[in-house]
Design a protein around this motif. Sequence first.
Motif, PDB file in Angstrom:
ATOM      1  N   LYS A 161     -15.420   3.301  11.426  1.00 56.59           N
ATOM      2  CA  LYS A 161     -16.040   2.731   9.946  1.00 56.59           C
ATOM      3  C   LYS A 161     -15.402   3.548   8.838  1.00 56.59           C
ATOM      4  O   LYS A 161     -15.539   4.742   8.683  1.00 56.59           O
ATOM      5  N   GLY A 162     -15.151   2.901   7.773  1.00 58.52           N
ATOM      6  CA  GLY A 162     -14.854   3.594   6.310  1.00 58.52           C
ATOM      7  C   GLY A 162     -16.007   3.463   5.461  1.00 58.52           C
ATOM      8  O   GLY A 162     -16.671   2.305   5.433  1.00 58.52           O
ATOM      9  N   MET A 163     -16.201   4.473   4.626  1.00 60.38           N
ATOM     10  CA  MET A 163     -17.306   4.529   4.005  1.00 60.38           C
ATOM     11  C   MET A 163     -16.897   5.428   2.655  1.00 60.38           C
ATOM     12  O   MET A 163     -16.066   6.210   2.868  1.00 60.38           O
ATOM     13  N   ARG A 164     -17.563   5.272   1.542  1.00 61.94           N
ATOM     14  CA  ARG A 164     -17.377   6.139   0.457  1.00 61.94           C
ATOM     15  C   ARG A 164     -18.742   7.159   0.266  1.00 61.94           C
ATOM     16  O   ARG A 164     -19.744   6.382   0.217  1.00 61.94           O
TER      17      ARG A 164
ATOM     18  N   THR B 126     -10.920  11.487  -2.583  1.00 60.25           N
ATOM     19  CA  THR B 126     -11.139  10.245  -3.210  1.00 60.25           C
ATOM     20  C   THR B 126     -12.598   9.847  -3.048  1.00 60.25           C
ATOM     21  O   THR B 126     -13.056   8.937  -3.681  1.00 60.25           O
ATOM     22  N   GLY B 127     -13.218  10.360  -1.915  1.00 62.10           N
ATOM     23  CA  GLY B 127     -14.837  10.017  -1.829  1.00 62.10           C
ATOM     24  C   GLY B 127     -14.810   9.208  -0.642  1.00 62.10           C
ATOM     25  O   GLY B 127     -15.787   8.815  -0.116  1.00 62.10           O
ATOM     26  N   ASP B 128     -13.330   8.712  -0.105  1.00 63.81           N
ATOM     27  CA  ASP B 128     -13.394   7.903   1.205  1.00 63.81           C
ATOM     28  C   ASP B 128     -13.534   8.768   2.448  1.00 63.81           C
ATOM     29  O   ASP B 128     -12.737   9.737   2.471  1.00 63.81           O
ATOM     30  N   ILE B 129     -14.134   8.377   3.348  1.00 64.66           N
ATOM     31  CA  ILE B 129     -14.110   8.928   4.616  1.00 64.66           C
ATOM     32  C   ILE B 129     -14.069   7.773   5.695  1.00 64.66           C
ATOM     33  O   ILE B 129     -14.348   6.798   5.431  1.00 64.66           O
ATOM     34  N   VAL B 130     -13.597   8.334   7.038  1.00 60.79           N
ATOM     35  CA  VAL B 130     -13.311   7.331   8.095  1.00 60.79           C
ATOM     36  C   VAL B 130     -14.103   8.097   9.229  1.00 60.79           C
ATOM     37  O   VAL B 130     -13.654   9.199   9.638  1.00 60.79           O
TER      38      VAL B 130
ATOM     39  N   GLU C  65       0.767  -1.179  -0.015  1.00 60.06           N
ATOM     40  CA  GLU C  65       0.171  -0.030   0.116  1.00 60.06           C
ATOM     41  C   GLU C  65       0.791   1.163   0.052  1.00 60.06           C
ATOM     42  O   GLU C  65       1.654   1.429   0.799  1.00 60.06           O
ATOM     43  N   ALA C  66       0.646   1.783  -0.859  1.00 61.21           N
ATOM     44  CA  ALA C  66       1.379   3.236  -1.179  1.00 61.21           C
ATOM     45  C   ALA C  66       1.331   4.369   0.199  1.00 61.21           C
ATOM     46  O   ALA C  66       1.810   5.147   0.698  1.00 61.21           O
ATOM     47  N   SER C  67      -0.372   4.408   0.294  1.00 58.51           N
ATOM     48  CA  SER C  67      -0.843   5.126   1.346  1.00 58.51           C
ATOM     49  C   SER C  67      -1.972   4.120   1.911  1.00 58.51           C
ATOM     50  O   SER C  67      -2.497   3.397   1.326  1.00 58.51           O
ATOM     51  N   PRO C  68      -2.203   4.418   3.391  1.00 60.31           N
ATOM     52  CA  PRO C  68      -3.100   3.523   3.951  1.00 60.31           C
ATOM     53  C   PRO C  68      -4.334   3.455   3.290  1.00 60.31           C
ATOM     54  O   PRO C  68      -4.873   4.689   2.789  1.00 60.31           O
ATOM     55  N   SER C  69      -5.394   2.591   3.183  1.00 61.32           N
ATOM     56  CA  SER C  69      -6.657   2.548   2.800  1.00 61.32           C
ATOM     57  C   SER C  69      -7.589   2.507   3.885  1.00 61.32           C
ATOM     58  O   SER C  69      -7.102   2.440   5.070  1.00 61.32           O
ATOM     59  N   PRO C  70      -8.782   2.778   3.571  1.00 56.83           N
ATOM     60  CA  PRO C  70      -9.800   3.048   4.511  1.00 56.83           C
ATOM     61  C   PRO C  70      -9.755   1.533   5.566  1.00 56.83           C
ATOM     62  O   PRO C  70     -10.019   1.833   6.790  1.00 56.83           O
ATOM     63  N   ALA C  71      -9.671   0.504   4.965  1.00 55.82           N
ATOM     64  CA  ALA C  71      -9.861  -0.925   5.792  1.00 55.82           C
ATOM     65  C   ALA C  71      -8.618  -0.745   6.689  1.00 55.82           C
ATOM     66  O   ALA C  71      -8.778  -1.354   7.677  1.00 55.82           O
ATOM     67  N   THR C  72      -7.396  -0.270   6.025  1.00 54.87           N
ATOM     68  CA  THR C  72      -6.233  -0.643   7.112  1.00 54.87           C
ATOM     69  C   THR C  72      -6.273   0.495   8.224  1.00 54.87           C
ATOM     70  O   THR C  72      -6.263  -0.094   9.384  1.00 54.87           O
ATOM     71  N   LEU C  73      -6.786   1.668   7.972  1.00 52.72           N
ATOM     72  CA  LEU C  73      -7.019   2.520   8.952  1.00 52.72           C
ATOM     73  C   LEU C  73      -8.185   1.968   9.873  1.00 52.72           C
ATOM     74  O   LEU C  73      -7.733   2.329  11.155  1.00 52.72           O
ATOM     75  N   VAL C  74      -9.080   1.426   9.517  1.00 50.97           N
ATOM     76  CA  VAL C  74     -10.259   1.141  10.394  1.00 50.97           C
ATOM     77  C   VAL C  74      -9.723  -0.141  11.273  1.00 50.97           C
ATOM     78  O   VAL C  74     -10.007  -0.230  12.538  1.00 50.97           O
ATOM     79  N   ARG C  75      -8.918  -1.123  10.770  1.00 49.93           N
ATOM     80  CA  ARG C  75      -8.228  -2.231  11.559  1.00 49.93           C
ATOM     81  C   ARG C  75      -7.680  -1.577  12.577  1.00 49.93           C
ATOM     82  O   ARG C  75      -7.631  -2.208  13.846  1.00 49.93           O
ATOM     83  N   TRP C  76      -6.791  -0.580  12.073  1.00 48.34           N
ATOM     84  CA  TRP C  76      -5.829  -0.311  13.289  1.00 48.34           C
ATOM     85  C   TRP C  76      -6.421   0.699  14.358  1.00 48.34           C
ATOM     86  O   TRP C  76      -6.180   0.124  15.505  1.00 48.34           O
ATOM     87  N   LEU C  77      -7.310   1.374  13.934  1.00 44.81           N
ATOM     88  CA  LEU C  77      -8.373   2.121  15.015  1.00 44.81           C
ATOM     89  C   LEU C  77      -9.002   1.137  15.956  1.00 44.81           C
ATOM     90  O   LEU C  77      -9.045   1.219  17.222  1.00 44.81           O
ATOM     91  N   ASP C  78      -9.613   0.170  15.315  1.00 44.69           N
ATOM     92  CA  ASP C  78     -10.114  -0.868  15.912  1.00 44.69           C
ATOM     93  C   ASP C  78      -9.355  -1.493  17.053  1.00 44.69           C
ATOM     94  O   ASP C  78      -9.802  -2.043  18.297  1.00 44.69           O
ATOM     95  N   ASP C  79      -8.063  -1.845  16.675  1.00 44.67           N
ATOM     96  CA  ASP C  79      -7.198  -2.543  17.657  1.00 44.67           C
ATOM     97  C   ASP C  79      -6.823  -1.458  18.705  1.00 44.67           C
ATOM     98  O   ASP C  79      -6.506  -1.875  19.771  1.00 44.67           O
ATOM     99  N   GLN C  80      -6.868  -0.345  18.579  1.00 43.77           N
ATOM    100  CA  GLN C  80      -6.442   0.575  19.684  1.00 43.77           C
ATOM    101  C   GLN C  80      -7.586   0.885  20.666  1.00 43.77           C
ATOM    102  O   GLN C  80      -7.478   1.836  21.521  1.00 43.77           O
ATOM    103  N   GLY C  81      -8.839   0.295  20.282  1.00 46.50           N
ATOM    104  CA  GLY C  81      -9.919   0.430  21.363  1.00 46.50           C
ATOM    105  C   GLY C  81     -10.895   1.591  20.853  1.00 46.50           C
ATOM    106  O   GLY C  81     -11.873   1.928  21.653  1.00 46.50           O
ATOM    107  N   LEU C  82     -10.773   1.973  19.622  1.00 43.23           N
ATOM    108  CA  LEU C  82     -11.915   2.998  19.053  1.00 43.23           C
ATOM    109  C   LEU C  82     -12.837   2.361  18.296  1.00 43.23           C
ATOM    110  O   LEU C  82     -12.632   0.940  18.019  1.00 43.23           O
ATOM    111  N   VAL C  83     -13.749   3.027  17.908  1.00 46.87           N
ATOM    112  CA  VAL C  83     -14.828   2.330  16.943  1.00 46.87           C
ATOM    113  C   VAL C  83     -14.620   3.220  15.539  1.00 46.87           C
ATOM    114  O   VAL C  83     -14.763   4.373  15.570  1.00 46.87           O
TER     115      VAL C  83
END
Length: 740
Positions: A45-48, A111-115, A25-43
Amino acid sequence: MACVKAAAFHGVDLAIDAFAAEPGEASPSPATLVRWLDDQGLVAKGMRLRWDFLVRLGNTPPVVLLFRDGSASLLMRTSPEEGLVWLADPMMPFGTPPVPVDHLRLSQVWTGDIVLIKRNRNQSEADARFDLAWFARMVLREKRPMRDILLAALISSILQLFPALIVMQVIDRVVNYHSMATLVSLSAFVIILSVYEILLTYAQKEMALVVATRLDARISLHAFNRLLMLPLEFYEREQTGEVLGRFAAIFKVRDFITGQLMSTLLDLFVLIVLLPVLFYLCAPLAWITVAAAGLIGIIVVMTLPAMTRVMGAYIQSDLKRNAVLYETVAGIKTVKTMALEGTRREDWDEATAHVVRWRLASGRLVNWINLLIQPINLFINRGIILVGAYLILIHASAMQAGALMAFMMLGGRVTAPLVGLARLVESFNEVTVSLGEAGSVLNQPTETLALTTGLRPPIKGALDFVHVNYTYPGSSTPALKDINFSIPAGTMLGLVGRSGSGKSTLTRLLLGVSRNYDGFVKLDGVDLREINLHYLRRCMGTVLQDNFLFRGTIKDNITAQRAGLTFENVVKAARLAEAEEFIERMPAGFNTFIEEGSTNISGGQRQRLAIARAVVTDPKLMVLDEATSALDPESEALVNANLEHLGAGRTMVIVSHRLSSLVNCDLIGVMDQGRMVDLAPHHVLVERCEIYRTLWLQQNRHLYKEDVKHDEEVMEKWDAHEKEESAQKAKTQKNGEADR
């Protein structure tokens, strides 16, 4: 950085260096960011989103917007009337005014993606008990698709009425009156209905498949996450094969819910539509059909207790057999080298005999139940037509031949859901047993709270043990007794002592494996139990006596803790661990594939790779528990010579039986029967600590032959004194119990 700022808005402090990018990944995708944030105890969700939805978000907490160049921004507020959104630069400090941006400017970079990010104040779903209520909540989360499926099932049930009614018209009108026009009309009607029924059935099955797949994925993810959240102490006291067998039972429950339960509930809609029609066609036959199906249900319910007992015994015996299989495969090297095939075969034969016995018992019980049910089934399928014919003969106005044929067609579809409901009760019994087995693992206390909450202070490495006492669960003898010492950051601390003295127990406390101890263990002045456990372990480097390497390349194993590290980091870590030389001699170098169980590398090579894996993240605190025990003398000498360079700028806690590897430590702690007997450098301990001096002389007897004999006598007196002291304690305890 935008995610870090958004988390800080919710009061959660994240460490940016804890983020691990996905490979490729050249830059983090929404799925990667969501997975990391969930691991850190947050909730998270990525969407377009489209612009018209984004601009209507209103005054929401900060939303992360991802840009095409790999950067991101924070959406602070919106104004649909003005057609503007206000964005904040995450690199700027809080309080910096956001910048208004219109649709045209944003569309050029967005890109149209938000977290979306929020604080996880309710861990109910993650920590809730695995039971039927939990599964029901999983199903209810699919409200919209379930509604569509139920609507399709209802319409499909209505359409199923028409073929039987058409047959009735064909017999009563077409055949009796030889009406060709009526036949043509009915044929066209049948073709149209068939097309609609085929399309509707396909749509219903497609929607049911999607829902079942989503439930399957969600249940599997939650179950595996729960397995990862269980503490190490649980795995240490449970047999691995049984843990895996009980965990696998969750998939039986999943298959039941997404398969038999869903299909049976959908079939019940047939009853809602068809039963009134059956009673309209012939009430006596309808009552006979319902009574027969109810009798099947009564038989199934009456045999439930016996089925519960037999199925429970069968599942337990199968778990034990799986445990024997896993233990044999995991220890196959020992089995082969010690010629234990016969012993393991006997254990397998005995376990298989229990499985076969209970499987035979359950099969026979099911056969007996089927023997009681089959006559009723045959009566429903074949006897109803005889009863209907009898009713027509004795009372012609009660029913015509066409109505009887229609009843037979519809009656078969009605009895199938009723019989399926009875079978569902029977299967539910097995699922309940499976759910209990899975719950015995998945409902254990987890580390979720410790892994997702707590402080994340910068780690320097200063350690303080203040009146620390610890006793293993189920033991009456303390493993650590009133441990008190302090070391500044950057200290190289060695721990020595005889087996069972408490060295490894002390490292367990440092790693957060055991947290129910008395006293305080402080890292840089912060109680270890107040620090986020996931953050603590990521900031520490750990090398154990028996290290596990995953199936994959050498590079992947070294970067396992943080996948985003560069190749230069990997080479540097391998050089520190004295592993670079043997890696370069391998055919593919750092891309050499390590087989399962590390069978294609030596034990010393595996240990050096584990050391490289521990230092690749440049931790400020390292724990080496017998890290050099598997190394050959040459490799051990190289690693020991490099320990000072390895420990530069970091605190190191080194447990070792080989005192020669600890000579250059700043301090050496001598442990005996859970106590810290002495703490000093090597040259001081040799002079004043009898235990350390004796251990040193025993390992270097070729240099101190006369002193060894003297110190062996000292140790014999020490052991005699300890035995006398233990006997006195036991006597005192026995007298106290007698007095009580």
